[in-house]
Scaffold this active site. Sequence first.
Site, PDB file in Angstrom:
ATOM      1  N   GLY A  14     -11.361  66.553  71.278  1.00 30.79           N
ATOM      2  CA  GLY A  14     -11.710  65.919  72.381  1.00 30.79           C
ATOM      3  C   GLY A  14     -13.176  66.381  72.654  1.00 30.79           C
ATOM      4  O   GLY A  14     -13.673  66.382  73.588  1.00 30.79           O
ATOM      5  N   ILE A  41     -11.673  61.421  68.202  1.00 29.14           N
ATOM      6  CA  ILE A  41     -11.185  60.298  67.542  1.00 29.14           C
ATOM      7  C   ILE A  41     -12.111  59.442  66.776  1.00 29.14           C
ATOM      8  O   ILE A  41     -12.078  58.726  66.114  1.00 29.14           O
ATOM      9  CB  ILE A  41     -10.263  59.563  68.487  1.00 29.14           C
ATOM     10  N   TYR A 149      -1.254  60.429  84.632  1.00 31.74           N
ATOM     11  CA  TYR A 149      -2.031  61.140  84.558  1.00 31.74           C
ATOM     12  C   TYR A 149      -1.507  62.782  85.000  1.00 31.74           C
ATOM     13  O   TYR A 149      -1.370  63.337  84.395  1.00 31.74           O
ATOM     14  CB  TYR A 149      -3.482  60.946  85.065  1.00 31.74           C
TER      15      TYR A 149
END
Length: 329
Positions: A14, A41, A149
Amino acid sequence: MAAKATKEMVLVIGACGQLGSELTLELRYLYGGANVVAADIAPPKQAELLESGPFEQADVLDMKALRHLASKYTFTHIYHLAAILSAAGEKNPEFTWRLNMDGLLHVLDLAREQKTARVFWPSSIAVFGPHTPRHHTPQYTPMDPNTVYGISKQAGELWCAYYFEKYGLDVRSLRYPGLISYKAPPGGGTTDYAVDIYHKALKEQKYACYLREDTFLPMLYMPDAIIAALDLVQAPASQVTVRSAYNLGGMSLAPKDIAAAIHEHIPAFEISYQPDYRQQIADSWPQSIDDSSARHDWGWKPAYDLPAMTADMLQNLKTNLSANAPLPL
Ligand code: SER
């Protein structure tokens, strides 16, 4: 913090996000560019991330790809930062749960397999909920998160503590408040207004806020957030007494406070309020945090207050604007 020669090999998953893009550069400064692998990604938009060290395109949901990376580099430290935040998560609960939960479990399993020395994974104030005391929220307290989340972060904290207890994996975590920064945009959080407001103040001298003016939330300026992660990871294991995630306070700020601080620099600035679905999320979170465990265990002490942060944000964003760099928001 001074650069030092080390044998550490670090993976940041990330690495292109709001926290990752700054933390990766700081880690490269500390450990040397070649020893810090940035993974995400998609390739980075920031040239600095590509130029200062290795980049690997990888999906944290792809365990085979993670194992391939680990055998290529043999990591001693993993920082796993990839997640979908609170507001964006409510739009796609199923995938948010999968990315946030399976992603963490993949990293914990990888670290266990590879005997990785240390893992850092950020938790969040989103682990708290409507039955949590909202002022000076204690380290150990009722937690009933009401976003996917927040549920994934709470479950993740328990998994981190479990891997530490059962497998001796040295995983460390912090409950970040809202993070404010000027380099990379945040991605779909409830606290994002506190970044957006500075961009709009400079570009349009006005901002329509999606939270009420008196919505106090804990916030932290990025340099403090980065120091917290580095200090926690570098602390001797014997000093890390919280193995779920440390409470981390910073400033307790409402939109009207940030607006007033901006007003000091931009007198024409105007704010209006149009609360939306994010108000309900914000109303379930603490207004201020008791972070005495972090202060006691590894010396946590934030440096920035609202005036210092506002001056720094506006100056850096202005420099970006005058250099004609595209604004991230
Ligand atoms: N900044 C995050 C969010 O708003 C909280 O950790 O989702």
